[in-house]
Write a protein that holds these residues in place. Sequence first.
Motif, PDB file in Angstrom:
ATOM      1  N   ASN A 256     -18.535  63.411  30.007  1.00 44.73           N
ATOM      2  CA  ASN A 256     -18.458  63.221  31.449  1.00 44.73           C
ATOM      3  C   ASN A 256     -19.315  64.229  32.198  1.00 44.73           C
ATOM      4  O   ASN A 256     -19.540  65.348  31.738  1.00 44.73           O
ATOM      5  CB  ASN A 256     -17.005  63.323  31.909  1.00 44.73           C
ATOM      6  N   SER A 257     -19.767  63.810  33.374  1.00 37.21           N
ATOM      7  CA  SER A 257     -20.578  64.661  34.233  1.00 37.21           C
ATOM      8  C   SER A 257     -19.937  64.703  35.616  1.00 37.21           C
ATOM      9  O   SER A 257     -18.876  64.126  35.842  1.00 37.21           O
ATOM     10  CB  SER A 257     -22.006  64.108  34.323  1.00 37.21           C
TER      11      SER A 257
ATOM     12  N   GLU B 284     -23.981  68.924  32.321  1.00 36.64           N
ATOM     13  CA  GLU B 284     -24.203  67.587  32.833  1.00 36.64           C
ATOM     14  C   GLU B 284     -24.104  66.521  31.746  1.00 36.64           C
ATOM     15  O   GLU B 284     -24.953  65.656  31.587  1.00 36.64           O
ATOM     16  CB  GLU B 284     -25.565  67.494  33.529  1.00 36.64           C
ATOM     17  N   GLY B 285     -23.037  66.611  30.964  1.00 34.65           N
ATOM     18  CA  GLY B 285     -22.717  65.540  30.041  1.00 34.65           C
ATOM     19  C   GLY B 285     -23.552  65.482  28.790  1.00 34.65           C
ATOM     20  O   GLY B 285     -23.776  64.421  28.248  1.00 34.65           O
TER      21      GLY B 285
ATOM     22  N   ASP C  52     -14.755  59.171  35.553  1.00 36.50           N
ATOM     23  CA  ASP C  52     -14.809  59.843  34.263  1.00 36.50           C
ATOM     24  C   ASP C  52     -14.276  58.899  33.192  1.00 36.50           C
ATOM     25  O   ASP C  52     -13.527  57.958  33.476  1.00 36.50           O
ATOM     26  CB  ASP C  52     -13.968  61.121  34.257  1.00 36.50           C
TER      27      ASP C  52
ATOM     28  N   ARG D  43     -25.895  59.858  36.296  1.00 37.19           N
ATOM     29  CA  ARG D  43     -25.973  61.311  36.280  1.00 37.19           C
ATOM     30  C   ARG D  43     -27.368  61.862  36.577  1.00 37.19           C
ATOM     31  O   ARG D  43     -27.527  63.073  36.675  1.00 37.19           O
ATOM     32  CB  ARG D  43     -25.533  61.835  34.907  1.00 37.19           C
TER      33      ARG D  43
ATOM     34  N   SER E  76     -23.967  55.751  33.166  1.00 34.76           N
ATOM     35  CA  SER E  76     -23.802  56.874  34.086  1.00 34.76           C
ATOM     36  C   SER E  76     -24.929  56.880  35.103  1.00 34.76           C
ATOM     37  O   SER E  76     -26.030  56.413  34.826  1.00 34.76           O
ATOM     38  CB  SER E  76     -23.796  58.200  33.310  1.00 34.76           C
TER      39      SER E  76
ATOM     40  N   ASP F 115     -19.337  58.238  35.305  1.00 38.18           N
ATOM     41  CA  ASP F 115     -19.503  57.962  33.875  1.00 38.18           C
ATOM     42  C   ASP F 115     -18.492  56.884  33.510  1.00 38.18           C
ATOM     43  O   ASP F 115     -17.294  57.026  33.796  1.00 38.18           O
ATOM     44  CB  ASP F 115     -19.284  59.223  33.049  1.00 38.18           C
TER      45      ASP F 115
ATOM     46  N   SER G  21     -21.125  63.209  38.070  1.00 36.26           N
ATOM     47  CA  SER G  21     -21.392  61.905  38.657  1.00 36.26           C
ATOM     48  C   SER G  21     -20.458  60.866  38.035  1.00 36.26           C
ATOM     49  O   SER G  21     -19.459  61.213  37.419  1.00 36.26           O
ATOM     50  CB  SER G  21     -22.867  61.543  38.445  1.00 36.26           C
TER      51      SER G  21
ATOM     52  N   ASN H 249     -23.322  57.880  46.522  1.00 40.25           N
ATOM     53  CA  ASN H 249     -23.908  59.011  45.781  1.00 40.25           C
ATOM     54  C   ASN H 249     -24.876  59.833  46.629  1.00 40.25           C
ATOM     55  O   ASN H 249     -25.681  60.579  46.092  1.00 40.25           O
ATOM     56  CB  ASN H 249     -24.629  58.554  44.513  1.00 40.25           C
TER      57      ASN H 249
END
Length: 771
Positions: free
Chosen positions: A394-395, A133-134, A371, A416, A414, A399, A397, A67
């Motif tokens: 979902n984002s 962002e989710g 996702d 996120r 997540s 999830d 990042s 990440n």
Amino acid sequence: MKRIVVIISVLLVALTANAQHSLLRYAGQQKEQMNYKVAAEVYEKAFDKRATYTSAKNVAYCHSKNNEYNLAIEWWKKAFVFSDEYTDEDIAGFLAAAQAVGKRDQMSDYLIENGITQKEHQQEDSMPASGNEGGDPVKYLEDINSPAADFILAKDANGNRYFVSDRGEQLGNDVPVKKLRFDAKDKVYDDDIYEWTGRDYLKIYREDTEGNIALVNMEGSGFMHVSDPSLVTVEDVDYMFFSVTRDLKDEVKSRDFEIQPELYYGQINKGGRLLFAQPFPRNSPLKYGLITPYADQETSRLYFASNMEGGYGGYDLYYVTYFKEGDRLIFSAPANLGENINSKSNERDPFAYKGKFYFASDGHSGYGGLDIFSTKSLTDEVFGQVVNMGENINSVSDDFAYRQYSEDEIYISSNRKGEEGLDDIYQLLPARRKLLAKVMDCNGNVLDNVQVALQQVDGESVEWKSKEEGTFLADLSAEQRFQVKIDLEGYFPVVDKSISSVGLDSGTINRAYYLAKIPTADMAITEIIYYDLDRSHIRRTEHEILDDVAEVMRMYPQLALEVSSHTDSRATHRYNQRLSKSRAKSVRDYLEAKGISKERINANWFGEESLAVDCPDGKDCSEDQHQLNRRSELVLKVSVQDWMSNIKEYKDYCSLTSSLDELLKKAEADKLDFKTGEEYLGGEQLMTLERLNLFLEMNREVELLFVGASNQAVFEDRVSMAVDYLKGKGISSQRLSKKWFESEDGVLEAKHRSRMASFDMGLQEIIIEIK
């Protein structure tokens, strides 16, 4: 001396090459074991010694896995310098990293500006970046999440919540804190910490119903990582399935080995203590990994993810069935969920709820990283189309770990929150999707004893939250279609299947249902349009009438139209047959152009055979009288029995009477309009009376009331002329009546009462105003 220098140079090159090779080999081992932090550091050292495409690409790849997306972007740029070596997959990885930090557009421009293009045209595999962002919105679970990694929220039958965390004491600020999700493999383990993260090993924690959090006791088990809890009751015994890694270095003689996760299970008592732990019989930690078990009590299936041989890619989803035999659980052979679910990449975190199956994937088209996807269980072995659950869940990042325990209790995990790389648990807040339905009669009055049912289409019923004075309120679950059924004796039933929460994040769907009484007899909606002499085209003045007929037919597809076209007696019989046929065709063509199928239009033509006014050849008649014969009569017959047997969806049956009112108004057949001092029936009055005559002929139970508020003597004279004309056409005097009012308000009140009565008791009377 020169020879010595040459030898020394060769030796230095050889040593450098050997060192480079050793670094790359070690980095590759760490990457294969999914220790991406170590792998990235070693690849960077190899790149510093000798810049190569392979080193740069692998540094970028490992940073993405950790990440560290901004670092990944910079290393992808270094890899692109080697223009002959980079691949289309590298471009996709670069854009995925950019998307994760909201830089996709900027980095797409970078590719164009630097001439970095795909070598083969491929369709992009990522969806547009989620702008929110989710947010559904999601709620960060303050009472469970910690500064470390926390993920997967499971529940037992008593409401206790279980989750995974490595929240043990950190060993100094200089140790980087990175994500750990349980799909790693390793060779050796420190007794106290997991050196990849610098934190404690993963453990399972339990939060009881009072909010107290404690470690699930597994002392003496020999487990290092413990993760992925799933609780299930089998024959009144509570079990927990989970994933583990064990330190096997003392059990393996070879120095070249990798340890991968396994599945274990055991009984768990009411206090959250694991009484014993048994290995899943398919464990083989030196060959493949088993992670994210989910025990589905409804189907007696244990789902899990594995990278065992024979799959479609990295980790695939599998299931086994289980049953209890004595004190043991017996498991079937694993079955792969198939290529509809599994991709060339990784699938994990299976979960099932009320006929739907959920999982996480980085192989299906998504927003970035892992996702969450869903599909319907069509049969025991077949799943429907896989659907990304969208940007509200979902984002960009990772999830994963979708868990649902009621319509309003849904959790996901997540990372996120940014480049900290840590996983957290979130709850999807209850969606504010509601249905507000109002049920009334045609007059807008509340009805008693009405039965209103709401259910998912082909699914279970939905309870109304409130039912007050004809107003019904219900919460709607996400991504579902619903139907309303309304029944009340003596009224047309209602079936409305148009209600859908698909794609609806929040909001209220409003519906107003007007229940119409079922008529005691069939009825007909009628109209007449008129033509110019020797013409078949539709007059502009008649367009509104046909437009309204088309609208009624669109509203009520079961209606068919009878068209009867006529001419006056002038010209030859043969010519008039052709002319009336042409007039009938003009009506059909006009309605077809308005979207009415010609199969619903029965066109007939009669030439001069059926004159409305007795004006045959040789008789001296006025132009007004000839005009009455140049016509097309339009009849829409309403069969109550046919309608009752063909009700498939909600129709506003109250609008039938409204449609009749509108047609009469458009044809100006709702009033007889006389000019001042006019003492005879002219052309306009005669056309109005012909329209009334046709309607009364086709609706023999309906009566006609003449009303007026002008000079009473004048009113009486004009009513007398109209009544005599209709009686002469065969209408019984018993169906014709009159009422004079002293003011226009009385006329309006009479019209209103008559219309309201028609809603309550069916159409029994029409009112014509004498002006």
